[in-house]
Write an enzyme that holds these catalytic residues in place. Sequence first.
Site, short mmCIF file in Angstrom:
data_model
loop_
_atom_site.label_atom_id
_atom_site.label_comp_id
_atom_site.label_asym_id
_atom_site.label_seq_id
_atom_site.Cartn_x
_atom_site.Cartn_y
_atom_site.Cartn_z
N HIS A 125 44.82 32.88 40.60
CA HIS A 125 43.30 33.26 40.18
C HIS A 125 42.54 32.36 39.87
CE1 HIS A 125 46.52 36.49 39.76
NE2 HIS A 125 45.32 37.36 39.94
N GLU A 142 42.60 42.71 52.34
CA GLU A 142 41.46 41.73 52.29
C GLU A 142 41.08 41.62 53.82
OE1 GLU A 142 43.96 41.46 50.23
OE2 GLU A 142 43.08 40.99 48.11
N GLN A 149 38.61 40.10 45.28
CA GLN A 149 38.76 40.15 43.79
C GLN A 149 38.65 39.05 43.07
OE1 GLN A 149 41.63 43.00 41.67
NE2 GLN A 149 39.68 44.21 41.82
N PHE A 150 39.37 37.94 43.71
CA PHE A 150 39.40 36.63 43.27
C PHE A 150 39.49 35.70 44.85
CE2 PHE A 150 41.18 38.47 39.71
CZ PHE A 150 40.73 37.66 38.61
N ALA A 151 38.76 34.46 44.65
CA ALA A 151 38.66 33.68 45.88
C ALA A 151 40.18 33.57 46.45
CB ALA A 151 38.04 32.39 45.59
N ASP A 152 40.94 33.26 45.45
CA ASP A 152 42.36 32.99 45.86
C ASP A 152 43.03 33.87 47.11
OD1 ASP A 152 41.74 32.56 43.22
OD2 ASP A 152 43.70 31.64 43.17
N PHE A 153 42.52 35.49 46.87
CA PHE A 153 43.08 36.40 47.74
C PHE A 153 42.26 36.40 48.98
CE2 PHE A 153 43.73 38.41 43.33
CZ PHE A 153 44.86 37.72 43.26
N LEU A 193 43.79 47.88 49.22
CA LEU A 193 44.40 46.39 48.90
C LEU A 193 44.56 45.62 50.25
CD1 LEU A 193 46.33 46.42 45.86
CD2 LEU A 193 44.03 46.58 46.01
#
Lengths: 336, 320
Positions: free
Chosen positions: B124, B57, B79-83, B55
């Site tokens: 998310h 990024e 996993q999500f654009a947010d991250f 985990l």
Amino acid sequence: MSKKIAPVTQSDFVKAYRVMLTSRVLEEKLAGLYRAGMIKGGVFLGRGQEALSVSVGIQLRRGDIFAPLIRDQGGRLAFGDSVLDTLRTYLGSQLGSMRGRDGNIHRGRPRDGYYAMISHLGAMIPTVTGALLARRLKGEQGVVGATCIGDGGTSTGAFHEGLNAAAVEQLPLIVVVANNQYAYSTPNSRQYACTDLIDKAIGYGVGSHKADGTSLLDCLQTLRNAIQTAREGGGPQLVVADLLRLVGHGEHDDFAYLDPKLKKSAVGCDCVFSAEKHIIENGWHSAEELTAWRSETEEEINATADRVRREPLPDPSEDDWAALSRPEYREQYAAS
Amino acid sequence: MITYLEAIRLAQQKALATDARVFLYGQDIGSFGGAFKATKNLAVEFPGRVLDAPLSEDAIIGMAIGAAIEGARPIVEMQFADFSTCGLNQIVNHAATLFYRTNVPCPIVVRLPSGGTSGGGPFHSQSLEAIYAHWPGLVVVTPATVEDAYSMLLEAVNIDDPVIFCEHKFLYYHLKAEKLPDTALPIGKARIARAGRDATIVTHGAMLHESLAAALELTEDGYEIEVVDLRSVKPLDTDTILASVARTGRLLCVSEEWPWGGVAAEVLARVSSEGFGLLDAAPMRVNAKDTPVPYHPDLWAAHRPTASTIAAAARRLLQI
């Protein structure tokens, strides 16, 4: 499994010392050029860190990867960087590897495995990790990647993420920490709370090596051990060398915050002087020979600096101002 | 029928099958097949080339950069654009600067599952194409169709520059196509998704479908709205936008992003500056509201532009 690790010889030591000397003299020149107002950006020196830095760069092979940091002039020269390109980059020559687009310590030739650091500390650790992953995917064996950082950089998220990811993949990465007591002005007491930075190794499940950063012999032997262990499949290796940055953060910094007790302690010893002492005391070379080497080096560096000062500077009207390699993706802004 | 999500999986499968330099790296993408199953079965089909990441990024992007320097063509999944904001530094300060600084390009593809879905909430649901487009040195694409999801991802892998691939989660399952295309418009070219004469809507991503629905609604009032699907927001196809505005004289920009400094704002700026004389009315825009993306479906539906809010804005524009 490990082959016996060869001891450092007289020849290894002297060869490394010569690079340290070149680095020291070159940096003195850079400081002089800075004071003379000839360098427009900052100057960041590795005085006091030459033994450690050279010990990394000189023991890597062609085909290995090296991502040096701020105070690695010595390691850069040992890995194949030149006095010429160093001066070109500092002075902004168009003929330098960074063509005036980046300066000072932000230089490299990535295609030769010599990566160009970004200023954001820790960022090169995952980068070298990924490079080593790509090498593994290509089926290459026996290569290693080394990257350098300081005590301050060990506090970054990138240090943690990169070293952890390298450990998960068991890649041949060597992370070399120059524990030089200060991150800019921040002392170690405000940087970390573990007893010794090497204690971090066990948490990541990587090999650990402690060196006396003021001793060229100890740095060479320690790095030799770490590099060979990584090369033979031992996974990532963390090296921590205790030493003292003998100058301010940059030449703009008067280093007024230096604790005088540190200067007088064991870490305050100048690695270049102690290497010279070692050479003379062992009877390998005389003090006169060493003085002659310094003069030769100074002459060479002065001549190179004079040459670079006559070279063309980047011309804004000639620059293609292209951040993307594909010409059709370069946007035209009507009013600019 | 092939869904938008399956098109993304198939593009990655094809890239892995046809280019030995390609590998995939991201969280849960190996045997689990990805949080959305965009890499389902690929780890089995391509052993050792579809790798689970910790985990991390920042490390994921940083590793992709190093691998790219060494000649690989990594496709990494956030996993999500947010991250991706946890990997922002490596994207904008390293990948985006590498070519300009060193003359060595950085061929990475960063997949960002983007945009809002019902119940996604503040972390998310984000659409981050504008922030990535802001930094020089990145290509930012926003496929809005199954065909583009497939062909643009394959094209992205072959581009020497870093590509931020904003795939829209709202389109993953319900958008379907009969078959995948053999040819496609290149990245950098916008597409007239619907021809018209009365006004131009410029949009991208999931908002294409809301805009097309709005255009259909407006036909009941006798209006023919032209809809431009940007496809890539950087480079931005200003020529196609200006040509459309020249035909219609009216511009409405629709974007799911937040309003401040977004893609809609950039399109408005360019048309105002370069096509002022083409306009019969002040150009308008519809964005998401300037708050975090809300969790409750009713709040979320009111937060993002929809066919009805777009149609209402278009009516105001047409009455000026």
